[in-house]
Design a protein around this motif. Sequence first.
Motif, PDB file in Angstrom:
ATOM      1  N   ARG A  26       0.817  -1.214   0.000  1.00 58.82           N
ATOM      2  CA  ARG A  26       0.000   0.000   0.000  1.00 58.82           C
ATOM      3  C   ARG A  26       0.852   1.266   0.000  1.00 58.82           C
ATOM      4  N   HIS A  27       2.012   1.216   0.657  1.00 58.39           N
ATOM      5  CA  HIS A  27       2.871   2.403   0.749  1.00 58.39           C
ATOM      6  C   HIS A  27       4.275   2.079   0.232  1.00 58.39           C
ATOM      7  N   ARG A  28       4.329   1.323  -0.840  1.00 59.92           N
ATOM      8  CA  ARG A  28       5.633   0.879  -1.348  1.00 59.92           C
ATOM      9  C   ARG A  28       6.485   2.044  -1.828  1.00 59.92           C
ATOM     10  N   ARG A  29       5.870   3.065  -2.400  1.00 55.85           N
ATOM     11  CA  ARG A  29       6.664   4.167  -2.923  1.00 55.85           C
ATOM     12  C   ARG A  29       7.388   4.895  -1.793  1.00 55.85           C
ATOM     13  N   ALA A  30       6.672   5.196  -0.726  1.00 52.72           N
ATOM     14  CA  ALA A  30       7.299   5.915   0.390  1.00 52.72           C
ATOM     15  C   ALA A  30       8.279   5.022   1.140  1.00 52.72           C
ATOM     16  N   LEU A  31       7.850   3.795   1.471  1.00 48.58           N
ATOM     17  CA  LEU A  31       8.683   2.922   2.291  1.00 48.58           C
ATOM     18  C   LEU A  31       9.920   2.445   1.529  1.00 48.58           C
ATOM     19  N   TYR A  32       9.722   1.960   0.307  1.00 51.07           N
ATOM     20  CA  TYR A  32      10.876   1.494  -0.456  1.00 51.07           C
ATOM     21  C   TYR A  32      11.764   2.655  -0.894  1.00 51.07           C
ATOM     22  N   GLY A  33      11.139   3.776  -1.235  1.00 49.99           N
ATOM     23  CA  GLY A  33      11.941   4.934  -1.592  1.00 49.99           C
ATOM     24  C   GLY A  33      12.806   5.394  -0.432  1.00 49.99           C
ATOM     25  N   PHE A  34      12.226   5.438   0.757  1.00 54.21           N
ATOM     26  CA  PHE A  34      12.981   5.821   1.952  1.00 54.21           C
ATOM     27  C   PHE A  34      14.084   4.802   2.232  1.00 54.21           C
ATOM     28  N   THR A  35      13.762   3.511   2.085  1.00 53.52           N
ATOM     29  CA  THR A  35      14.753   2.463   2.329  1.00 53.52           C
ATOM     30  C   THR A  35      15.916   2.557   1.354  1.00 53.52           C
ATOM     31  N   LEU A  36      15.632   2.833   0.095  1.00 53.82           N
ATOM     32  CA  LEU A  36      16.711   2.956  -0.893  1.00 53.82           C
ATOM     33  C   LEU A  36      17.613   4.148  -0.591  1.00 53.82           C
ATOM     34  N   LEU A  37      17.024   5.259  -0.155  1.00 58.49           N
ATOM     35  CA  LEU A  37      17.842   6.417   0.198  1.00 58.49           C
ATOM     36  C   LEU A  37      18.744   6.103   1.389  1.00 58.49           C
ATOM     37  N   VAL A  38      18.168   5.449   2.408  1.00 53.26           N
ATOM     38  CA  VAL A  38      18.967   5.059   3.567  1.00 53.26           C
ATOM     39  C   VAL A  38      20.056   4.069   3.160  1.00 53.26           C
ATOM     40  N   SER A  39      19.723   3.133   2.283  1.00 51.68           N
ATOM     41  CA  SER A  39      20.701   2.143   1.840  1.00 51.68           C
ATOM     42  C   SER A  39      21.829   2.790   1.059  1.00 51.68           C
ATOM     43  N   LEU A  40      21.486   3.761   0.213  1.00 53.75           N
ATOM     44  CA  LEU A  40      22.520   4.465  -0.550  1.00 53.75           C
ATOM     45  C   LEU A  40      23.464   5.226   0.379  1.00 53.75           C
ATOM     46  N   LEU A  41      22.895   5.918   1.355  1.00 53.31           N
ATOM     47  CA  LEU A  41      23.730   6.642   2.317  1.00 53.31           C
ATOM     48  C   LEU A  41      24.585   5.672   3.129  1.00 53.31           C
ATOM     49  N   THR A  42      24.006   4.536   3.484  1.00 48.73           N
ATOM     50  CA  THR A  42      24.760   3.518   4.228  1.00 48.73           C
ATOM     51  C   THR A  42      25.941   2.997   3.420  1.00 48.73           C
ATOM     52  N   ALA A  43      25.709   2.751   2.126  1.00 47.16           N
ATOM     53  CA  ALA A  43      26.793   2.270   1.272  1.00 47.16           C
ATOM     54  C   ALA A  43      27.924   3.297   1.178  1.00 47.16           C
ATOM     55  N   VAL A  44      27.552   4.564   1.043  1.00 46.32           N
ATOM     56  CA  VAL A  44      28.574   5.614   0.952  1.00 46.32           C
ATOM     57  C   VAL A  44      29.379   5.691   2.250  1.00 46.32           C
ATOM     58  N   LEU A  45      28.669   5.727   3.388  1.00 43.35           N
ATOM     59  CA  LEU A  45      29.359   5.832   4.675  1.00 43.35           C
ATOM     60  C   LEU A  45      30.173   4.567   4.974  1.00 43.35           C
ATOM     61  N   GLY A  46      29.612   3.405   4.654  1.00 45.41           N
ATOM     62  CA  GLY A  46      30.336   2.159   4.900  1.00 45.41           C
ATOM     63  C   GLY A  46      31.610   2.076   4.084  1.00 45.41           C
ATOM     64  N   CYS A  47      31.535   2.447   2.805  1.00 41.95           N
ATOM     65  CA  CYS A  47      32.735   2.447   1.967  1.00 41.95           C
ATOM     66  C   CYS A  47      33.749   3.480   2.452  1.00 41.95           C
ATOM     67  N   ALA A  48      33.244   4.616   2.934  1.00 45.29           N
ATOM     68  CA  ALA A  48      34.153   5.643   3.450  1.00 45.29           C
ATOM     69  C   ALA A  48      34.886   5.152   4.690  1.00 45.29           C
ATOM     70  N   ILE A  49      34.181   4.438   5.558  1.00 42.14           N
ATOM     71  CA  ILE A  49      34.818   3.900   6.764  1.00 42.14           C
ATOM     72  C   ILE A  49      35.888   2.878   6.392  1.00 42.14           C
ATOM     73  N   LEU A  50      35.552   1.975   5.463  1.00 40.68           N
ATOM     74  CA  LEU A  50      36.536   0.969   5.038  1.00 40.68           C
ATOM     75  C   LEU A  50      37.730   1.619   4.352  1.00 40.68           C
ATOM     76  N   ALA A  51      37.458   2.603   3.501  1.00 41.94           N
ATOM     77  CA  ALA A  51      38.563   3.296   2.831  1.00 41.94           C
ATOM     78  C   ALA A  51      39.450   4.017   3.837  1.00 41.94           C
ATOM     79  N   GLY A  52      38.829   4.643   4.839  1.00 42.20           N
ATOM     80  CA  GLY A  52      39.611   5.297   5.878  1.00 42.20           C
ATOM     81  C   GLY A  52      40.444   4.312   6.672  1.00 42.20           C
ATOM     82  N   GLY A  53      39.889   3.115   6.907  1.00 44.32           N
ATOM     83  CA  GLY A  53      40.655   2.094   7.617  1.00 44.32           C
ATOM     84  C   GLY A  53      41.874   1.641   6.830  1.00 44.32           C
ATOM     85  N   PHE A  54      41.680   1.416   5.537  1.00 40.94           N
ATOM     86  CA  PHE A  54      42.831   1.023   4.712  1.00 40.94           C
ATOM     87  C   PHE A  54      43.867   2.140   4.641  1.00 40.94           C
TER      88      PHE A  54
END
Length: 337
Positions: A21-49
């Motif tokens: 019923r609310h796939r656009r809002a929920l999935y859209g929000f989840t994708l934005l959070v996932s994209l930000l998570t990927a950026v921050l996660g890669c930044a943390i790993l890159a900083g560690g290396f």
Amino acid sequence: MAREGIQSTEGIGGALDVLGRHRRALYGFTLLVSLLTAVLGCAILAGGFAAAWDAFENVRDYADRNIANEDSYVAYADGGLPPLVRVGAVVSVLLLVLGLLVVSVLHTAYAVGDCHATRDGGPLSIRELWRRTRRRFRSALAVDALTGLAVGAVELAALVMWDLVESGAVPGVEPTPLGGTASPQYTLVGWVLPIAVGCLGPLLYSRLSLATAETVLERRSPFVALYRSWVLTRRERWRVLGVGALVTAVAVLVFWLALYAAAPLAHFAGLGMLWLSDDNVWITGVLVLILPTAVALLLLPPVVMPLVCAVFARLHGELRAREETVQSRSDMSSTKR
């Protein structure tokens, strides 16, 4: 048991209905959070290396000197391991904090979405979902942190018990050597007891799993929300545990599939790291080792978390409504008397 299975399926069906019923809002929000998570996660790993770069160079120099002198050597010897351990510990803590933030914000958003769908509040936009999520995010974060600490303490206790037995620190219990026959004491204290304690972790999490939705929707303080989750799941503990086990099995399956699917990427990432590090096989080996796991973990938020968060939000709504119905009947009975 058949009744428990039917109820579990109904709970998941209700969660999927809310997602639809609310796939656009929920999935859209989840994708934005996932994209930000990927950026921050890669930044943390890159900083560690980057922080460990000099330490890996020292490891290579040490190995090259021994090879040139035709001497035997042990990897990461000559003081090369402690700096890498420190960097790894910092990176692990940062990744755990990032994971906690992601879990909290998604659980909060899906609790808001489930409540909105139950009350038939009409269309829900990503902007409105974030506005409502932001209001109670701090409380949800505190609840999830307390839940993680409680469950982690139980699992840590199981590991400590096992380690004490294996190190011979438990009087009267001798570790069984490889190929030997385990004594009853070793089997009971070294394996059965730690496994039993470890199994309490998932059970405890299932009893506290509704606390995030409770603090978000009912505006409870974190400790009160944990208590309320314990109360709500008291009569349906096996149903909640069954549903939690089912969605956890789905998450584990997706993780392992993603782990194997991401394995070919490690080859190309390794070639890139060899070029970047001037053929440093030590830092390349670490990257190749952790890359599939990192990719699999980053795929969990967009692929699995919508189902997990929606299921626990729907369970909270159902058990909360059932509690209110029971309370209403009790009040009516008291009035008649």
